[in-house]
Design a protein around this motif. Structure first.
Motif, PDB file in Angstrom:
ATOM      1  N   TYR A 133       0.774  -0.902  -0.290  1.00 41.15           N
ATOM      2  CA  TYR A 133      -0.140  -0.163   0.228  1.00 41.15           C
ATOM      3  C   TYR A 133       0.919   1.541   0.106  1.00 41.15           C
ATOM      4  O   TYR A 133       0.520   2.245  -0.859  1.00 41.15           O
ATOM      5  N   GLN A 184      -6.477  -6.577  -1.976  1.00 41.61           N
ATOM      6  CA  GLN A 184      -6.064  -8.297  -1.243  1.00 41.61           C
ATOM      7  C   GLN A 184      -8.129  -8.266  -2.498  1.00 41.61           C
ATOM      8  O   GLN A 184      -8.291  -9.612  -2.455  1.00 41.61           O
ATOM      9  N   TRP A 185      -8.740  -7.453  -3.150  1.00 41.34           N
ATOM     10  CA  TRP A 185      -9.337  -7.887  -4.322  1.00 41.34           C
ATOM     11  C   TRP A 185      -9.674  -7.314  -5.634  1.00 41.34           C
ATOM     12  O   TRP A 185     -10.012  -7.726  -6.466  1.00 41.34           O
ATOM     13  N   LYS A 228     -10.438   3.339   0.600  1.00 43.70           N
ATOM     14  CA  LYS A 228     -10.969   2.322  -0.639  1.00 43.70           C
ATOM     15  C   LYS A 228     -12.382   2.259  -0.563  1.00 43.70           C
ATOM     16  O   LYS A 228     -13.284   2.337  -1.500  1.00 43.70           O
ATOM     17  N   ASN A 229     -13.306   3.683   0.283  1.00 44.40           N
ATOM     18  CA  ASN A 229     -14.337   3.332   0.131  1.00 44.40           C
ATOM     19  C   ASN A 229     -14.732   4.769  -0.500  1.00 44.40           C
ATOM     20  O   ASN A 229     -16.137   4.600  -0.841  1.00 44.40           O
ATOM     21  N   TYR A 231      -9.577   1.493   5.070  1.00 40.80           N
ATOM     22  CA  TYR A 231     -10.600   1.229   4.812  1.00 40.80           C
ATOM     23  C   TYR A 231     -11.600   2.228   4.437  1.00 40.80           C
ATOM     24  O   TYR A 231     -12.359   2.288   3.452  1.00 40.80           O
ATOM     25  N   ASN A 249      -8.454  -1.550  -3.089  1.00 46.18           N
ATOM     26  CA  ASN A 249      -8.135  -2.792  -2.668  1.00 46.18           C
ATOM     27  C   ASN A 249      -7.158  -3.795  -3.126  1.00 46.18           C
ATOM     28  O   ASN A 249      -7.595  -5.104  -3.658  1.00 46.18           O
ATOM     29  N   ASN A 276     -13.958  -7.218   0.478  1.00 46.02           N
ATOM     30  CA  ASN A 276     -15.088  -7.243  -0.682  1.00 46.02           C
ATOM     31  C   ASN A 276     -15.948  -6.483  -0.552  1.00 46.02           C
ATOM     32  O   ASN A 276     -16.597  -6.158  -1.246  1.00 46.02           O
ATOM     33  N   GLU A 296     -12.887  -5.738  -8.962  1.00 49.69           N
ATOM     34  CA  GLU A 296     -12.318  -6.578  -7.684  1.00 49.69           C
ATOM     35  C   GLU A 296     -12.619  -7.740  -8.639  1.00 49.69           C
ATOM     36  O   GLU A 296     -13.966  -8.137  -9.507  1.00 49.69           O
ATOM     37  N   LEU A 346     -11.374  -4.886   5.874  1.00 49.81           N
ATOM     38  CA  LEU A 346     -10.780  -4.800   4.359  1.00 49.81           C
ATOM     39  C   LEU A 346     -11.106  -5.891   3.230  1.00 49.81           C
ATOM     40  O   LEU A 346     -10.276  -5.844   1.909  1.00 49.81           O
TER      41      LEU A 346
END
Length: 508
Positions: free
Chosen positions: A274, A334-335, A319-320, A316, A332, A423, A350, A421
Motif C-alpha cells: 500500500y 486483496q480484491w 478504499k470506500n 478502510y 483494495n 470486498n 474486483e 478490508l
C-alpha cells in the motif's frame, strides 16, 4: 430511573435510529400526519450521536423526570417554527458543551472545500503543511534504510554462528520499521524465520531455549542491554540494543526479536505494498498517528487503539472514498482485479473470489485447522502507482484528512458494521455468528486483514471508544471552525498543532 446505563444508551440509540429512518424518508409526508412528522423532526434535532443521548426537551416545564424522556410527543409544539428548532439545537449544544466540552461541527467537508477562494486556499495550505511535516519528520531516508539492513544482517550473522537454530534460519524485519508507515525513529521489530523443513523446532520449548542461549551470544557479540525477561511470555521476545557507528557517532538501535511470526511478516508486506502504490496514504497515516498519540488514544495497554488499528481504519476509509469518476481513492489490494490493476483506466473492478492454491493458503502458526489466505495483488504495481498518483492533486491531502475525521465521527455505523478490508460490508451480527464476536459490543471493531477471526480493536473498552469518537469529532470541528473563522485564518502548520494539541491534565 434506569440503573443499567448500557441498556438505557442502547434504547436511546435504537429510538434515534427510528427517528433517523423517518426524517430521511423522502416519501414520509405521504404516510404520516403533519403534526406527528413535525414532532419527530423536532425530537430528532435533540439527538447527539457523540453524546449517545437525547438533549433535555426544552418544551417540558415540569421537573417530573419521566416527562423529559424521549418519546413524549405531547410535549412538542405544533405547528413548529424556526424558533422551535433553534430551541432544540440550543438544548443539544448545551448538552454537548457539558458532556463533550465543545460543540461539534458536522458540516460536510465538501461544503468547507467549496467555500470560495478561502476554502480552496485553506485546504491547499493545510495540505502543504502536512506534506512538509511528513518530509521533515517522518520520511525514512535511504541512509536509515541502510542502517536498518546492516543491523538486521549483523543480528542474522550472530544467529547463524550461534548454531542454536536450524540451518537456513533468517532474521526478518516487520512492523513499522519495514511497512512504510513508520518514522526514522521506529524501533526495529525482528523475528526469526525458521525454514519450513524444521517447523517442529518451534514446538516443545526448543525455540525458547535456543533464544535464551542466544541472549548470551548477543552480549558476547557486543550488543547492549540484552533483556531475556519476556522470553517466558505468550509471545517470547528478546530485547536488546545494537551499537551502530554513524560517521564516528555511536547510535544505539533498539531491537525486539521474536520467534517465527509469519503473519506479522504478511501484514508488513501488505502495508508495504500500500505504501508503495500510494505514498499519500503514508503521509496521512503519519499525521493521524501524531494526532492519536498527542490526544492519548493510541495505547492498547490503556485500552485505546494501536497504531496498526488506525492505519487499517485509514485504508478502510480510502478504499470506500470515491473519486469524481466513482472509482475508489485507494484500490483494495486483496480484491482488486489484477488485469484492471495493470491498466486502471476504466471502471474499477474486483475479483469475485481470492485464488486458493498451495502458494496462497498458509496454515496458521498457532491455531489448528485454521488456514490463512495470504493472497493480495503484488505484481504489476506500476499501473496502481500511476492511478494513485493521479489522486494526489494539490489540496487533496488536507481534504482527505478532514474527511477521515468526519467519516469516523459522524458517518460510520459502529453499532452495525466492522472496519474490514474485505470486498463487502461486514456486519457485526455476521462476525458474531462466524467468529464469536460479541453482539453487545456497540463500539469500534476492526477485522484483521488475514486473521479474520481477530478483532484488532478488542482492547478498546466502551468508555474509551466514546472518547475516541469524541476526539474524531473534536479534530474535525477544529478544522471546520478555522475554515469558517472570520478572523485571519491560521497557517496549516498552526492548524496541525491545534489538531494535535497534547491532552491537558484536566482532560486526561
Amino acid at each position: 430511573k434506569f440503573t443499567n446505563e448500557r441498556k438505557w444508551r442502547e434504547m436511546q440509540h435504537a429510538y434515534s435510529s427510528i427517528l433517523q429512518a423517518v426524517v430521511s424518508n423522502k416519501y414520509i409526508h405521504l404516510l404520516m400526519k403533519r403534526d406527528l412528522l413535525s414532532t419527530i423532526r423536532l425530537e430528532h434535532e435533540l439527538w447527539c450521536p457523540l453524546c449517545d443521548a437525547f438533549a433535555p426537551n426544552p418544551f417540558v416545564k415540569t421537573n417530573f423526570e419521566a416527562s423529559k424522556m424521549p418519546g413524549n410527543v405531547s410535549a412538542f409544539p405544533y405547528p413548529a417554527g424556526k424558533e422551535h428548532y433553534q430551541m432544540c439545537r440550543s438544548s443539544k449544544e448545551q448538552m454537548q458543551q457539558t458532556v463533550l466540552g465543545f460543540v461539534p461541527e458536522s458540516e460536510n467537508v465538501a461544503e468547507l472545500a467549496r467555500g470560495g477562494k478561502k476554502g480552496r486556499d485553506f485546504f491547499l495550505d493545510l495540505s502543504s503543511a502536512i506534506n512538509e511535516m511528513y518530509a521533515n519528520e517522518y520520511a525514512v531516508s535511504e541512509k536509515v534504510w541502510r542502517r536498518r539492513e546492516q543491523v538486521r544482517a549483523a543480528i542474522e550473522q550472530v544467529v547463524s554462528h550461534s548454531r542454536e537454530f536450524p540451518p537456513g534460519t533468517k532474521v526478518s524485519v516487520f512492523g513499522s520499521s519495514a511497512n512504510g508507515f513508520g518514522s526514522p525513529n521506529s524501533d526495529l521489530d525482528l523475528c526469526l524465520s525458521i525454514p519450513a523443513s524444521a517447523a517442529e523446532f518451534t514446538k516443545d520449548g526448543k525455540g525458547v531455549e535456543a533464544m535464551t542461549n542466544l541472549a548470551s551470544k548477543f552480549t558476547a557479540a557486543g550488543m547492549r542491554d540484552v533483556n531475556a525477561e519476556r522470553l517466558s511470555a505468550r509471545i517470547p521476545i528478546l530485547k536488546f540494543n545494537v551499537p551502530y557507528n554513524d560517521n564516528g557517532t555511536e547510535i544505539l538501535v533498539e531491537c525486539d526479536l521474536s520467534l517465527q511470526n509469519p503473519l506479522a511478516l504478511l501484514n508488513t508486506s501488505l502495508l508495504r505494498t500500500y505504501a508503495t502504490i500510494s505514498p499519500m496514504t503514508c503521509v496521512l497515516a503519519s499525521i493521524i498517528k501524531r494526532w492519536a498519540k498527542s490526544r492519548d488514544i493510541n495505547n492498547p495497554s490503556k485500552h485505546t487503539l494501536s497504531s496498526y488499528g488506525y492505519v487499517l481504519m485509514l485504508i478502510y476509509f480510502l478504499k470506500n472514498a470515491k473519486r469524481s469518476d466513482g472509482n475508489p481513492i485507494l484500490p483494495n489490494l486483496q480484491w482488486v482485479d489484477p488485469q484492471w490493476a495493470e491498466n486502471p483506466t476504466t471502471q474499477y473492478r474486483e475479483i469475485a473470489e481470492k485464488p486458493k492454491s498451495p502458494q496462497t493458503l498458509v496454515a496458521h502458526p498457532t491455531m489448528e485447522n485454521y488456514v490463512v489466505n495470504s493472497y493480495f495483488c503484488r505484481q504489476g504495481l506500476e499501473g496502481l502507482q500511476k492511478y494513485c498518483a493521479d489522486n494526489s492533486r494539490k489540496g487533496t491531502t488536507g481534504v482527505l484528512l478532514a474527511s477521515f475525521f468526519h467519516y469516523f465521527a459522524y458517518t460510520f455505523d459502529y453499532k452495525k458494521h466492522v472496519v474490514s478490508l474485505g470486498n463487502k460490508l461486514v456486519e457485526k451480527e455476521i462476525k458474531a455468528e462466524e467468529d464469536g464476536w460479541s453482539v453487545f459490543k456497540s463500539g469500534l471493531a476492526i477485522e484483521d486483514p488475514f486473521e479474520l477471526f481477530y478483532d484488532v480493536a478488542h482492547v478498546v473498552k466502551a468508555n474509551n471508544f466514546l472518547h475516541i469518537k469524541k476526539e474524531f469529532a473534536l479534530a474535525y470541528s477544529k478544522i471546520a471552525n478555522e475554515a469558517h473563522s472570520k478572523r485571519d485564518v491560521i497557517t496549516g502548520k498552526e492548524l496541525i498543532d491545534l489538531i494535535c494539541e497534547p491532552v491537558s491534565q484536566d482532560e486526561s
